[in-house]
Design a protein around this motif. Structure first.
Motif, short mmCIF file in Angstrom:
data_model
loop_
_atom_site.label_atom_id
_atom_site.label_comp_id
_atom_site.label_asym_id
_atom_site.label_seq_id
_atom_site.Cartn_x
_atom_site.Cartn_y
_atom_site.Cartn_z
N THR A 96 -47.12 3.93 12.00
CA THR A 96 -46.73 3.61 13.38
C THR A 96 -46.67 4.87 14.23
O THR A 96 -47.12 4.89 15.39
N TRP A 97 -46.12 5.93 13.68
CA TRP A 97 -46.03 7.19 14.42
C TRP A 97 -47.41 7.75 14.73
O TRP A 97 -47.67 8.22 15.86
N LEU A 98 -48.32 7.69 13.76
CA LEU A 98 -49.68 8.19 13.99
C LEU A 98 -50.39 7.35 15.05
O LEU A 98 -51.16 7.88 15.86
N TRP A 99 -50.13 6.05 15.03
CA TRP A 99 -50.75 5.19 16.04
C TRP A 99 -50.25 5.54 17.45
O TRP A 99 -51.01 5.56 18.40
N PHE A 100 -48.95 5.83 17.54
CA PHE A 100 -48.39 6.19 18.85
C PHE A 100 -48.90 7.55 19.32
O PHE A 100 -48.99 7.81 20.52
N GLN A 101 -49.24 8.42 18.37
CA GLN A 101 -49.75 9.73 18.77
C GLN A 101 -51.07 9.63 19.51
O GLN A 101 -51.34 10.44 20.41
N GLN A 102 -51.89 8.65 19.13
CA GLN A 102 -53.19 8.52 19.80
C GLN A 102 -53.24 7.39 20.81
O GLN A 102 -54.26 7.15 21.44
N ALA A 103 -52.11 6.67 20.99
CA ALA A 103 -52.07 5.56 21.94
C ALA A 103 -51.98 6.09 23.36
O ALA A 103 -51.34 7.12 23.63
N ASP A 104 -52.62 5.38 24.26
CA ASP A 104 -52.60 5.75 25.67
C ASP A 104 -51.49 4.97 26.36
O ASP A 104 -51.64 3.79 26.69
N LEU A 105 -50.35 5.63 26.58
CA LEU A 105 -49.18 4.97 27.15
C LEU A 105 -49.18 5.13 28.67
O LEU A 105 -49.35 6.23 29.19
N ASP A 106 -48.99 4.03 29.36
CA ASP A 106 -48.89 4.09 30.81
C ASP A 106 -47.46 4.47 31.20
O ASP A 106 -46.57 4.55 30.36
N PRO A 107 -47.21 4.73 32.48
CA PRO A 107 -45.86 5.15 32.90
C PRO A 107 -44.75 4.15 32.54
O PRO A 107 -43.63 4.57 32.23
N ILE A 108 -45.06 2.85 32.57
CA ILE A 108 -44.03 1.86 32.24
C ILE A 108 -43.63 1.97 30.77
O ILE A 108 -42.44 1.96 30.43
N SER A 109 -44.62 2.12 29.89
CA SER A 109 -44.33 2.25 28.45
C SER A 109 -43.59 3.55 28.17
O SER A 109 -42.64 3.59 27.38
N GLU A 110 -44.03 4.64 28.81
CA GLU A 110 -43.35 5.92 28.60
C GLU A 110 -41.91 5.87 29.08
O GLU A 110 -41.01 6.43 28.45
N ASN A 111 -41.69 5.18 30.19
CA ASN A 111 -40.32 5.08 30.70
C ASN A 111 -39.44 4.25 29.77
O ASN A 111 -38.25 4.55 29.59
N ALA A 112 -40.02 3.22 29.13
CA ALA A 112 -39.25 2.36 28.21
C ALA A 112 -38.92 3.08 26.91
O ALA A 112 -37.94 2.73 26.24
N LEU A 113 -39.73 4.10 26.56
CA LEU A 113 -39.53 4.77 25.27
C LEU A 113 -38.98 6.18 25.41
O LEU A 113 -38.79 6.86 24.40
N SER A 114 -38.70 6.62 26.62
CA SER A 114 -38.26 8.00 26.81
C SER A 114 -36.75 8.10 26.86
O SER A 114 -36.03 7.09 26.83
N ASP A 115 -36.27 9.36 26.94
CA ASP A 115 -34.83 9.65 27.11
C ASP A 115 -33.97 9.07 25.99
O ASP A 115 -32.85 8.61 26.22
#
Length: 280
Positions: free
Chosen positions: A57-76
């Motif tokens: 799962t971590w490797l998949w997220f490393q190459q996944a193209d996250l848009d601003p909404i996804s990054e905001n949901a997973l950040s901080d």
């Protein structure tokens, strides 16, 4: 008068070979069966699978193209916060399930309270038969949003397996053992704590294991009542149609449920009373 013949051993006369006195009889007591232990498969297979799952799962997220909404949901630190809230909901709810269900199961097997067992089991069955999301909605109306309503809903939903297994385990005890314990002068409390409960431990632990897995799954619904948990990631991914967020919340929930089930299976082996190990 015929002269007496040579003395013949009785076993020889009957056609049996004489006993071999050179071999001493085996007087050693039977060896007890070894205590059941945790095997290396139990210790390694599931943890290795979980590590591989999380690493993939971590490797998949490393190459996944996250848009601003996804990054905001997973950040901080929101992922770690949701995971910790989920663990907190599971641990606290399981603690209260044990505090309620085990003593209640003991009371329902004592004296006149046995007649109330069908009623108590029917109420517990009703609590689990009701849809979890509907039960949580009613609790939110009654208690308001927050972790309290979520905890009450999870507890009500998970009481049945522990209560049913406690009653079944205590009723399955051999009456002759209980009579023998009373015959040597044990008090009712001593019979309960030193004989009945240890014999019922395997069934009680099986109920606790079931309740733990139920609590992990039901805790995902706590988000609808403002209780947090990994359900926040799942609902965010569904409502915003963001597959990475949904996948991460689902995989973490599955991994947590498998980890809890693995730990509970080890506890079933390690906490089983020593006297029961030889008979299994």
């Amino acid at each position: 008068m015929t002269p007496p013949g040579p003395a013949v051993e009785p076993r020889e006369r009957d056609g049996f070979p004489p006993p071999d006195e050179s071999t001493p009889p085996d007087e050693s007591p039977p060896r007890p069966r070894p205590r059941r232990r945790v095997t290396w498969q139990q210790l390694t297979v599931l943890p290795c699978f979980l590590v591989a799952l999380l690493l993939g799962t971590w490797l998949w997220f490393q190459q996944a193209d996250l848009d601003p909404i996804s990054e905001n949901a997973l950040s901080d630190g929101q992922v770690s916060k949701a995971l910790w809230q989920h663990i907190e909901l599971t641990v606290i709810s399981t603690f209260f399930v044990l505090v309620i269900a085990v003593p209640l199961g003991i009371l329902l097997t004592r004296g006149p309270l046995r007649r109330a067992t069908p009623v108590a089991m029917a109420v517990a069955n009703t609590g689990q038969a009701a849809p979890a999301i509907g039960l949580l909605a009613l609790l939110v109306i009654w208690l308001g949003t927050g972790m309290k309503a979520a905890l009450v809903g999870i507890i009500v939903y998970a009481i049945l397996p522990v209560l049913a297994n406690t009653v079944a385990g205590l009723r399955a005890n051999d009456p002759t053992l209980l009579e023998a314990a009373r015959g040597i002068g044990m008090s009712p409390a001593g019979v309960l704590t030193r004989v009945e409960l240890p014999l019922a431990v395997p069934l009680i632990l099986a109920g606790v294991r079931t309740a733990l897995v139920l609590n992990v799954g039901t805790a995902t619904l706590a988000t609808f009542g403002g209780g947090g948990g990994l359900g926040v990631l799942i609902t965010t991914g569904i409502t915003n149609q963001r597959m990475p967020v949904l996948v991460l919340g689902s995989i973490l929930t599955v991994a947590l449920a498998l980890l809890v089930d693995w730990l509970a299976s080890l506890a079933e082996v390690l906490l089983r009373p020593r006297g029961l190990e030889a008979g299994t």
